[in-house]
Scaffold this motif. Structure first.
Motif, short mmCIF file in Angstrom:
data_model
loop_
_atom_site.label_atom_id
_atom_site.label_comp_id
_atom_site.label_asym_id
_atom_site.label_seq_id
_atom_site.Cartn_x
_atom_site.Cartn_y
_atom_site.Cartn_z
N UNK A 178 14.83 -9.85 -28.15
CA UNK A 178 14.81 -8.41 -27.84
C UNK A 178 14.76 -8.23 -26.32
N UNK A 179 15.34 -7.14 -25.84
CA UNK A 179 15.24 -6.83 -24.40
C UNK A 179 13.78 -6.54 -24.07
N UNK A 180 13.26 -7.19 -23.04
CA UNK A 180 11.87 -6.92 -22.65
C UNK A 180 11.75 -6.63 -21.16
N UNK A 181 12.86 -6.27 -20.54
CA UNK A 181 12.78 -5.91 -19.13
C UNK A 181 12.38 -4.45 -19.04
N UNK A 182 11.29 -4.20 -18.33
CA UNK A 182 10.81 -2.82 -18.20
C UNK A 182 11.42 -2.11 -17.00
N UNK A 183 12.26 -2.79 -16.25
CA UNK A 183 12.86 -2.16 -15.07
C UNK A 183 14.37 -2.14 -15.30
N UNK A 184 14.88 -1.02 -15.79
CA UNK A 184 16.26 -1.02 -16.29
C UNK A 184 17.33 -1.28 -15.22
N UNK A 185 17.14 -0.85 -13.94
CA UNK A 185 18.24 -1.11 -12.99
C UNK A 185 18.52 -2.60 -12.82
N UNK A 186 17.48 -3.44 -12.94
CA UNK A 186 17.75 -4.88 -12.80
C UNK A 186 17.71 -5.56 -14.16
N UNK A 187 17.48 -4.79 -15.22
CA UNK A 187 17.43 -5.38 -16.56
C UNK A 187 18.64 -4.94 -17.37
N UNK A 188 18.50 -3.80 -18.03
CA UNK A 188 19.60 -3.31 -18.88
C UNK A 188 20.94 -3.33 -18.15
N UNK A 189 20.93 -2.90 -16.87
CA UNK A 189 22.21 -2.76 -16.17
C UNK A 189 22.84 -4.09 -15.77
N UNK A 190 22.08 -5.18 -15.91
CA UNK A 190 22.64 -6.49 -15.53
C UNK A 190 23.44 -7.06 -16.72
N UNK A 191 24.46 -6.31 -17.11
CA UNK A 191 25.26 -6.68 -18.28
C UNK A 191 25.98 -8.01 -18.11
#
Ligand code: BGC
Length: 801
Positions: free
Chosen positions: A416-429
């Motif tokens: 599961x995604x567990x990065x709480x800082x989306x600019x460096x987490x979710x967006x690092x596709x």
């Protein structure tokens, strides 16, 4: 106590003479043992003093809340943290009336040796108790490569003076150890207090079992120990067990010259489904198997396993002994992290420490897997199988984000995604393209068609679908991927990141080719011709931003127009910048945390001309601060390719020595696995010039002035290729593998096609090259330590912390 500075240069081991308690936590990471399933930090046998106690099981984690001051749609709500599990390393000793503890009495000598060929950690101490009784203690520890659930310790005590000495050994299992408070650094793990709840404890004559379960994630684990005591003389043995600890006590009297020798076998197991009796039997069986082999058998098997590994993986570097040692340390640790992962991930720190909560990032596919693919492909494929096993979670994540296909997590343990800082987490596709790239590389290097059919095609298809839905064609037909974060974490949510776009392009084409090769798999995944054509169309129209005026690529659209960072006015203590500057400021300036465009020039080197590479390398060198340890290995590769061989040597040293020199001041939290893997890449892809674009092996070897010879090996489709590089010539040897005689390998040597046959070495000259006119420069104070012509260590830059 004083110790020699650093570790002496010895080619096959790390030896620590003396014991410096100020760097205990760091040495616990360096002396960590692991087989990819169990990880034991190099804690002292007696448990105290310690920097950070650590015993880990790959993928054994606890859930914790991820609270947000201001939440948003799609933010992950739960974090995952690797658990410090039941400690089975513990062996305390009482010498007459005094507990053996290096903080008291006198340590006459203390030595620890991590041996890359035997896979053991050996410790020898001579200690005089506060009451004046001298003893020698020798312990040897291993985490078995051949018996995945097993670790073992041989512990031996010998009195050195007096008539006779009472010796009591207490060998323990301890759950829920207290952990030190962590620093205020986002890269450090969240500490979990007492994460384990006891479910069963049992003691028998000379062993014990503890079963625990995590409170939130519901994972059940068992740890068990058994002892074999050298009973040539009388020794009393008792065992007790309690919910959180168990102990076997062995007491005896020995004269000088007589020894008490104990072998401790440890077995670990965990499961989300298995019952208490099933887990109990599982570790019981593992202990029985370990006892069957016995200590000597485990040691022999360990050595044979490593002989086989080094035969196919060793790297020889003549002329820089420090790098020689560090490169082998790196290769040993990449193996330790992956050897027996068996459908589990490889974390950024392996199983050597709690840093980054034990999470796995793109580091795995981009750094560790290229090494394992060519040296231990059986381990590489297990990681890809693990990614595949998390595909449903990645599909769910994509759906949550309104996208098609699969969005793999930026950081996770379970998937599961567990990065709480989306600019460096979710967006690092870009992580999806890294997984696709590793899949294609593994298939090309091994020819494992079954894997490709069962697993590979689906990974390629679902990642390609993500790119197709994330990007769009503009009114001119150009394909853009906007609002993403590339490798450089000092830029975020940017448009058309070149690395992302080029890797996505390969992913899209790789998926289209794969579905053409396996139409029945394509059909089962619902891929029709139109969809595959849309992938090819997107790939063909991919936007690659270029600054015509400067003649360089833009890391992302508009990057070269951003304000420059004032490096001259940035004192050394402000690095790493992420701890002293707000992200908004980093994001809007030309400052790179790590190689990004330069990384694109490595893995997608086929998309750039030689001239573009040279110009781009200069441009980004001057703006890259290397606040991430992932950077220097890649900079070594491109420095070598663009002819800056001495600089490449500097970067090789930096990446290889990251942990042995603790250059990022956080080795105590665990080893930097990507930079250790980066050392192999710096050698093989840097000085060896190895590339594998489109499944063709090519080399362009060249050595820096101080290195007189460099050898490295690769496994390619069951064949073993050894490349031996000297300043003026290169020899390619093909050795027996799984293939019959008559097998051959076609490769490119500096652009020339060469056929190498088994047992018939081919030697080719290294073409002359005039050195580039201008040397690249780095931001003020950020030049790497020189290793080349000027010799190691001169001049020292401020970077050498
Ligand atoms: C780097 C990332 C990396 C992570 C884990 C960060 O500092 O910027 O690229 O994945 O560390 O190693």
């Amino acid at each position: 106590m004083i110790r020699e500075k650093g570790y002496p240069c010895e080619p096959w081991r790390i030896r620590e003479a003396g014991l410096d308690l100020d760097v205990l936590a760091q040495s616990e990471s360096v002396f960590a043992l692991s087989n990819g399933h169990i990880g034991l930090r190099g804690n002292l046998d007696e448990g105290e003093p310690h920097g950070l106690p650590g015993t880990y099981l790959n993928s054994f984690f606890e859930l914790r809340p991820l609270p947000y001051a201001e939440a948003g749609y799609g933010y992950p709500e739960e974090g995952q943290t690797m658990v410090n599990v039941t400690n089975g390393k513990l062996i305390r000793l009482l010498v007459d009336d005094e507990p053996f503890d290096v903080r008291y009495g006198e340590v006459r000598s203390h030595e620890r040796i991590l041996d890359f060929r035997t896979g053991t950690l050996e410790r020898t101490i001579e200690w005089v108790s506060p009451a004046g009784r001298a003893v020698r203690v020798r312990s040897t520890r291993l985490v078995s490569f051949t018996q995945r659930a097993v670790a073992a310790i041989r512990y031996e005590v010998e009195p050195l003076d007096g008539e006779q000495t009472r010796l009591v050994i207490q060998s323990g299992l301890v759950a829920n150890e207290e952990l030190p408070i962590t620093k205020n650094d986002p890269r450090v793990a969240a500490v979990l207090r007492e994460p384990l709840r006891s479910e069963q404890h049992l003691a028998n004559g000379s062993g014990a079992l503890l079963i625990h379960r995590t409170k939130q994630s519901g994972l059940r684990m068992a740890a068990s120990m058994a002892h074999i005591i050298d009973d040539s003389q009388e020794t009393t043995v008792t065992t007790e067990a309690f919910p959180d600890w168990a102990r076997t006590t062995m007491a005896c009297v020995r004269k000088p010259g007589e020894r008490l020798t104990v072998v401790k076998f440890l077995a670990y197991g965990f499961s989300s489904q298995r019952s208490i009796p099933a887990l109990r039997d599982q570790v019981g069986a593992a202990l029985a198997a370990a006892r069957l082999s016995g200590w000597d058998g485990l040691v022999k098997d360990q050595q044979e396993y490593l002989d086989e590994y080094w035969d196919g993986a060793d790297v020889r570097v003549d002329g820089d002994p420090e790098v020689q040692q560090a490169v082998r340390f790196g290769l040993f640790n990449v193996l330790q992290a992956g050897a027996r992962n068996e459908m589990r991930p490889i974390g950024a720190k392996g199983l050597t420490g709690p840093g980054y909560d034990g999470h796995v990032f793109w580091d795995t596919e981009l750094f560790a897997l290229p090494v394992l693919t060519y040296t231990k492909p059986q381990a590489a494929v297990q990681v890809l199988r693990w990614r595949h096993a998390t595909l449903d979670l990645a599909r769910e994540r994509a759906a949550t984000l309104g996208l098609k296909g699969a969005a793999f997590p930026w950081r996770t343990i379970r998937g599961q995604e567990t990065s709480g800082y989306w600019p460096a987490g979710t967006a690092a596709f870009h992580i999806g393209a890294g997984i696709a790239d590793a899949t294609m590389r593994y298939v090309q290097a091994t020819g494992d068609d079954d894997f490709e059919r069962e697993i590979g095609v689906e990974l390629l298809v679902e990642t390609a679908r993500l790119w197709r839905s994330l990007g769009h064609h503009d009114r001119h037909g150009d394909f853009h991927i906007d609002g993403v974060t590339g490798p450089d974490e000092y830029s975020a949510v940017a448009n058309d990141n070149v690395y992302t776009n080029l890797m996505a392009q390969r992913n899209l084409l790789g998926a289209a080719d794969a579905v053409a090769r396996y139409p029945e798999v394509a059909h089962s995944l619902g891929v029709d011709e139109e969809e595959a054509a849309s992938w090819r169309h997107a790939a063909a129209s991919m936007t690659i931003p270029y600054d015509e005026e400067l003649g360089v690529h833009q890391q992302s659209e508009g990057f070269t127009r951003y304000q420059e960072w004032d490096f001259d006015d940035t004192p050394p203590e402000e690095y790493p910048l992420l701890l002293t500057h707000p992200y908004f400021d980093l994001y809007r300036r030309q400052v790179c945390k790590q190689a990004d465009l330069v990384l694109a020039m490595h893995w997608r080197g086929d998309a750039f001309t030689a001239e573009q590479k040279a110009r781009n390398f200069h441009y980004y060198e001057a703006r890259t601060v290397r606040d991430s340890s992932l950077s220097s290995g890649t900079q070594a590769v491109l420095a070598a390719e663009t002819g800056h061989l001495e600089l490449a040597h500097d970067y090789l040293g930096e990446t290889a020595l990251t942990d042995l020199h603790d250059s990022h001041s956080n080795t105590e939290d665990g080893l930097h696995l990507a930079s250790l893997a980066g050392a192999w890449l710096a050698i093989v892809a840097g000085f060896g010039g190895m590339r594998d674009h489109d499944g063709e092996l090519s080399f362009a070897p060249r050595l820096p002035s101080r290195i007189s010879r460099m050898d490295f090996s690769l496994l390619w489709r069951g064949l073993r290729l050894r490349v031996s590089v000297r300043p003026d010539e290169v020899t390619y040897y093909l050795r027996e593998g799984d293939h019959e005689d008559g097998s051959q390998l076609e490769l490119l040597h500096h652009g020339e096609r060469v056929t190498v046959k088994i047992g018939k070495p081919v030697t080719r000259p290294v073409p002359k090259m005039s050195p580039p006119d201008v040397e690249p420069t780095q931001p003020a104070g950020r030049a790497p330590i020189r290793r080349g012509a000027q010799g190691p260590g001169s001049p020292r830059s401020t970077f050498a912390r």
